[in-house]
Design an enzyme around this catalytic site. Sequence first.
Site, PDB file in Angstrom:
ATOM      1  CG  HIS A  68      30.056  42.297  35.897  1.00 53.10           C
ATOM      2  ND1 HIS A  68      30.695  41.085  35.842  1.00 53.10           N
ATOM      3  CD2 HIS A  68      30.723  43.013  36.851  1.00 53.10           C
ATOM      4  CE1 HIS A  68      31.694  41.059  36.706  1.00 53.10           C
ATOM      5  NE2 HIS A  68      31.741  42.221  37.323  1.00 53.10           N
ATOM      6  CG  HIS A 113      32.448  45.881  38.189  1.00 48.65           C
ATOM      7  ND1 HIS A 113      31.952  45.121  39.233  1.00 48.65           N
ATOM      8  CD2 HIS A 113      31.947  47.136  38.367  1.00 48.65           C
ATOM      9  CE1 HIS A 113      31.197  45.879  40.014  1.00 48.65           C
ATOM     10  NE2 HIS A 113      31.172  47.105  39.503  1.00 48.65           N
ATOM     11  CG  ASP A 136      37.335  42.906  37.554  1.00 50.01           C
ATOM     12  OD1 ASP A 136      36.418  43.738  37.434  1.00 50.01           O
ATOM     13  OD2 ASP A 136      37.272  41.928  38.319  1.00 50.01           O
ATOM     14  CG  HIS A 137      34.572  40.682  34.941  1.00 52.22           C
ATOM     15  ND1 HIS A 137      34.385  39.322  35.052  1.00 52.22           N
ATOM     16  CD2 HIS A 137      34.841  41.127  36.197  1.00 52.22           C
ATOM     17  CE1 HIS A 137      34.518  38.964  36.323  1.00 52.22           C
ATOM     18  NE2 HIS A 137      34.796  40.040  37.029  1.00 52.22           N
ATOM     19  CG  HIS A 160      28.594  42.026  41.008  1.00 49.51           C
ATOM     20  ND1 HIS A 160      29.261  41.767  42.180  1.00 49.51           N
ATOM     21  CD2 HIS A 160      29.492  42.637  40.197  1.00 49.51           C
ATOM     22  CE1 HIS A 160      30.501  42.200  42.080  1.00 49.51           C
ATOM     23  NE2 HIS A 160      30.668  42.738  40.889  1.00 49.51           N
ATOM     24  CG  ASP A 177      32.694  39.392  39.624  1.00 47.39           C
ATOM     25  OD1 ASP A 177      33.188  38.356  39.169  1.00 47.39           O
ATOM     26  OD2 ASP A 177      33.320  40.458  39.733  1.00 47.39           O
ATOM     27  CG  HIS A 205      36.456  37.291  40.678  1.00 44.67           C
ATOM     28  ND1 HIS A 205      36.142  38.023  41.793  1.00 44.67           N
ATOM     29  CD2 HIS A 205      36.446  38.163  39.638  1.00 44.67           C
ATOM     30  CE1 HIS A 205      35.941  39.282  41.455  1.00 44.67           C
ATOM     31  NE2 HIS A 205      36.122  39.388  40.144  1.00 44.67           N
TER      32      HIS A 205
END
Length: 305
Positions: free
Chosen positions: A62, A64, A66-67, A142, A212, A270
């Site tokens: 996805h 976000h 941090d990914h 999510h 997530d 995570h």
Amino acid sequence: MDFELRILGSSSATPSANRHHTAQVLTIGNQHHLIDCGEGTQMQLMLYKIKHQRISNIYISHMHGDHYFGLAGLISTMHLQGRQAPLHLFGPPGLAEILTLQLKYSGTNLVYPLIFHELDTNCHKRIFEDKQLSVYTIPMEHRIPCCGFLFKEKVKPRPLLKEKLPPHLSPPQLVRLKWAEDIKDEKGNVLVSYKDVTGEPKRSRSYAYCADSRYKPDIIPIVRQVDMLYHEATFLDDLRDRATYTFHSTALQAAELASQAAAKKLLLGHFSVRYKDLTPLLEEARQVFPNAELAVEGSVFYVEE
């Protein structure tokens, strides 16, 4: 053949001094599959001596940061080091747009093909296939479109039992026997049965990456009996309400899902930066699912044939 998972990052939205953003490398045979690419991923690849030029596919769960914030840097490094092989990117809508803009305004004209595969994160669908492997999406829940990934080895060839093989079989006939096909004459009569001259094939292995998401038991049929199940475990269960509100899961919920899916091993990751010591998350999960492990930086998990 190897079936190995290396953890490069295990932190959630905020990194800490010893935990990086989410990234993993699944090695099957001689091929690397990079799963998510948080900030610092290419530094982790160098630290663990993983050759990024052997990465053929990258899967982004996805959008976000941090990914995927490490993706532009990794793509650029591959370019600077003269990569020639195509690189396939599998990700949700928006990934191609943002990377294309980054390359455009940095004046980067890649010397290798970059191929985007836009995913429908709402369905379970096969997105990649080669001779050895099939990869499927796993719909997650999510705040923004998000999916996990299921990696499944295909059925393997049966070993030939040389002492039982009749003489004078041709190479094509031997191949057919290895793939569970009888040798027949023109009238359809069985001349050699594969069951008589081959053994059982080595088992096919599987790995499910559940990114997530809130606790989502409707994915259980998709991940049932996987060899390894990675599931996010951002919080301890005393913060279950917080997990639900932020579209995340607890360690206990991850264990409950692994138990219901009859997974062979559970990997927790995570983690919220609030947890300096991750032992309580592992202990919480093991109350429900004893074969649980922490998916922390540098950890390697193998699945035997």
